[in-house]
Design a protein around this motif. Structure first.
Motif, PDB file in Angstrom:
ATOM      1  N   UNK A  75       1.014  -1.343   0.031  1.00  0.00           N
ATOM      2  CA  UNK A  75      -0.196   0.092   0.018  1.00  0.00           C
ATOM      3  C   UNK A  75       0.961   1.221   0.113  1.00  0.00           C
ATOM      4  N   UNK A  76       0.246   2.181  -0.850  1.00  0.00           N
ATOM      5  CA  UNK A  76       1.112   3.676  -0.760  1.00  0.00           C
ATOM      6  C   UNK A  76       0.381   4.389   0.033  1.00  0.00           C
ATOM      7  N   UNK A  77       0.412   5.076   1.120  1.00  0.00           N
ATOM      8  CA  UNK A  77      -0.653   5.543   1.951  1.00  0.00           C
ATOM      9  C   UNK A  77      -0.955   6.903   1.254  1.00  0.00           C
ATOM     10  N   UNK A  78      -0.322   7.692   0.631  1.00  0.00           N
ATOM     11  CA  UNK A  78      -0.536   8.971   0.201  1.00  0.00           C
ATOM     12  C   UNK A  78      -0.710   8.823  -1.541  1.00  0.00           C
ATOM     13  N   UNK A  79      -0.644   8.168  -2.123  1.00  0.00           N
ATOM     14  CA  UNK A  79      -0.943   8.047  -3.566  1.00  0.00           C
ATOM     15  C   UNK A  79      -2.426   8.441  -3.827  1.00  0.00           C
ATOM     16  N   UNK A  80      -2.582   9.420  -4.890  1.00  0.00           N
ATOM     17  CA  UNK A  80      -4.051   9.476  -5.165  1.00  0.00           C
ATOM     18  C   UNK A  80      -4.539   8.391  -5.874  1.00  0.00           C
ATOM     19  N   UNK A  81      -6.047   8.092  -5.414  1.00  0.00           N
ATOM     20  CA  UNK A  81      -6.735   6.972  -5.835  1.00  0.00           C
ATOM     21  C   UNK A  81      -6.585   6.855  -7.441  1.00  0.00           C
ATOM     22  N   UNK A  82      -7.061   5.896  -7.949  1.00  0.00           N
ATOM     23  CA  UNK A  82      -6.958   5.441  -9.574  1.00  0.00           C
ATOM     24  C   UNK A  82      -8.811   5.410  -9.794  1.00  0.00           C
ATOM     25  N   UNK A  83      -9.041   6.469 -10.425  1.00  0.00           N
ATOM     26  CA  UNK A  83     -10.529   6.623 -10.837  1.00  0.00           C
ATOM     27  C   UNK A  83     -11.027   5.948 -12.189  1.00  0.00           C
ATOM     28  N   UNK A  84     -12.027   5.148 -12.078  1.00  0.00           N
ATOM     29  CA  UNK A  84     -12.529   4.297 -13.073  1.00  0.00           C
ATOM     30  C   UNK A  84     -13.941   4.974 -13.536  1.00  0.00           C
ATOM     31  N   UNK A  85     -13.903   5.444 -14.874  1.00  0.00           N
ATOM     32  CA  UNK A  85     -14.955   5.865 -15.249  1.00  0.00           C
ATOM     33  C   UNK A  85     -15.587   5.038 -16.487  1.00  0.00           C
ATOM     34  N   UNK A  86     -16.803   5.440 -16.871  1.00  0.00           N
ATOM     35  CA  UNK A  86     -17.701   5.006 -17.792  1.00  0.00           C
ATOM     36  C   UNK A  86     -17.732   6.114 -18.868  1.00  0.00           C
ATOM     37  N   UNK A  87     -17.649   5.712 -20.112  1.00  0.00           N
ATOM     38  CA  UNK A  87     -17.644   6.896 -21.063  1.00  0.00           C
ATOM     39  C   UNK A  87     -18.271   6.202 -22.220  1.00  0.00           C
ATOM     40  N   UNK A  88     -18.985   7.371 -22.869  1.00  0.00           N
ATOM     41  CA  UNK A  88     -19.713   7.028 -24.110  1.00  0.00           C
ATOM     42  C   UNK A  88     -20.083   8.483 -25.151  1.00  0.00           C
ATOM     43  N   UNK A  89     -20.152   8.286 -26.149  1.00  0.00           N
ATOM     44  CA  UNK A  89     -20.175   9.395 -27.121  1.00  0.00           C
ATOM     45  C   UNK A  89     -21.290  10.390 -26.762  1.00  0.00           C
ATOM     46  N   UNK A  90     -20.924  11.748 -26.663  1.00  0.00           N
ATOM     47  CA  UNK A  90     -22.185  12.913 -26.379  1.00  0.00           C
ATOM     48  C   UNK A  90     -23.252  12.614 -27.313  1.00  0.00           C
ATOM     49  N   UNK A  91     -22.866  12.290 -28.449  1.00  0.00           N
ATOM     50  CA  UNK A  91     -24.184  12.200 -29.574  1.00  0.00           C
ATOM     51  C   UNK A  91     -24.857  11.252 -29.340  1.00  0.00           C
ATOM     52  N   UNK A  92     -24.557  10.119 -28.535  1.00  0.00           N
ATOM     53  CA  UNK A  92     -25.326   8.685 -28.676  1.00  0.00           C
ATOM     54  C   UNK A  92     -26.643   9.237 -28.409  1.00  0.00           C
ATOM     55  N   UNK A  93     -27.669   8.672 -28.893  1.00  0.00           N
ATOM     56  CA  UNK A  93     -29.343   8.440 -28.702  1.00  0.00           C
ATOM     57  C   UNK A  93     -29.788   7.211 -28.387  1.00  0.00           C
ATOM     58  N   UNK A  94     -28.658   6.110 -28.512  1.00  0.00           N
ATOM     59  CA  UNK A  94     -29.053   4.812 -28.303  1.00  0.00           C
ATOM     60  C   UNK A  94     -29.841   4.315 -26.740  1.00  0.00           C
ATOM     61  N   UNK A  95     -30.808   4.106 -26.905  1.00  0.00           N
ATOM     62  CA  UNK A  95     -31.606   3.563 -25.588  1.00  0.00           C
ATOM     63  C   UNK A  95     -30.720   2.287 -24.911  1.00  0.00           C
TER      64      UNK A  95
END
Length: 278
Positions: A238-258
């Protein structure tokens, strides 16, 4: 404004040299120069300042470059999605192998229980390849670790994991139970650069861990990796002061798919349930 004019403009705007841009486009410089002049006339603005020795973008050129990249990506993505639609309904989810914080299978299971869900094809990809796949239309949704280029994308944070140092078992620091960034010669501002350097020349996590076990690399990884990759030659601390790694979900802004919207909803609900259980 034609797509060809935009492609010509982007080539010049990126190369800042008409000869190199023409070579890149497979045309000669004179017609390229004329095309740029026509575009400037059409828009009523000057896109480039030209001298005998240099080409520089004007403020208008800077704005058009950003917008043109998005527009050309959207055109390419439209064609890609049309070709995929001809194959039948399907979603493509891009993810780096072992870059899902353990959420991939629960997300797919939750989505499959949604009324009207469609088949999901998981596309395994390289480091930080997901944004390009989304913008080109080759993927509909992606799991991706920050930071990444989110141009043209909508995002939702799913998880934030602590980081661990990954060292050869014989490394002197492996004798300690926990570490701080300073022990690794790092600070918060240099973590991402250090990780990028450790990845360079390695196609996947298995190759990185082999380099670690040989004492060639010391890096930082999400804590969830430790349970999936126990190795006798590798120590996780463990590295006590390391910033966390952030997992994101991403998709195209123009998507209109239900279907895409349903997958996004399933992913956020899965992540929330995982946080509540923790």
């Amino acid at each position: 404004m034609e797509s060809r004019s935009l492609r010509y403009f982007v080539a010049v705007a990126e190369e800042l040299n008409f000869a190199r841009a023409a070579e890149r486009l497979g045309i000669s410089p004179p017609p390229l120069s004329r095309a740029i002049r026509r575009l400037e006339t059409e828009l009523g603005v000057t896109l480039f300042e030209r001298t005998t020795h240099s080409v520089t973008r004007t403020p208008a050129g800077d704005v058009l470059l950003a917008e043109a990249r998005v527009a050309l990506d959207a055109l390419e993505a439209a064609g890609q999605r049309a070709r995929r639609a001809a194959e039948g309904p399907k979603l493509v989810l891009a993810v780096k192998a072992d870059g899902d914080a353990g959420l991939l299978e629960p997300i797919l299971a939750r989505y499959a229980s949604e009324p009207g869900s469609v088949p999901v094809a998981v596309r395994l990809c390289g480091w930080q390849e997901q944004p390009r796949l989304l913008r080109s239309g080759a993927a509909d949704v992606a799991l991706v670790h920050a930071p990444f280029d989110a141009t043209g994308l909508d995002t939702e944070t799913l998880a934030a994991e602590p980081r661990v140092a990954v060292l050869a078992a014989s490394h002197p620091l492996a004798a300690r139970d926990r570490l701080e960034l300073a022990d690794l010669g790092l600070d918060a501002g240099s973590v991402e650069r250090h990780i990028d350097e450790a990845r360079r020349g390695h196609d996947d996590l298995a190759q990185v861990l082999t380099a670690v076990s040989l004492g060639k690399v010391v890096t930082l990884l999400p804590a969830s990796v430790t349970a999936r990759y126990p190795r006798p030659g590798v120590a996780y601390r463990p590295v006590l002061d390391a910033p966390p790694v952030v997992l994101s979900l991403a998709w195209p802004q123009q998507s209109r798919s239900t279907a895409t919207a349903a997958l996004v909803r399933a992913a956020t609900e899965t992540a929330e349930a995982a946080r509540n259980e923790a």
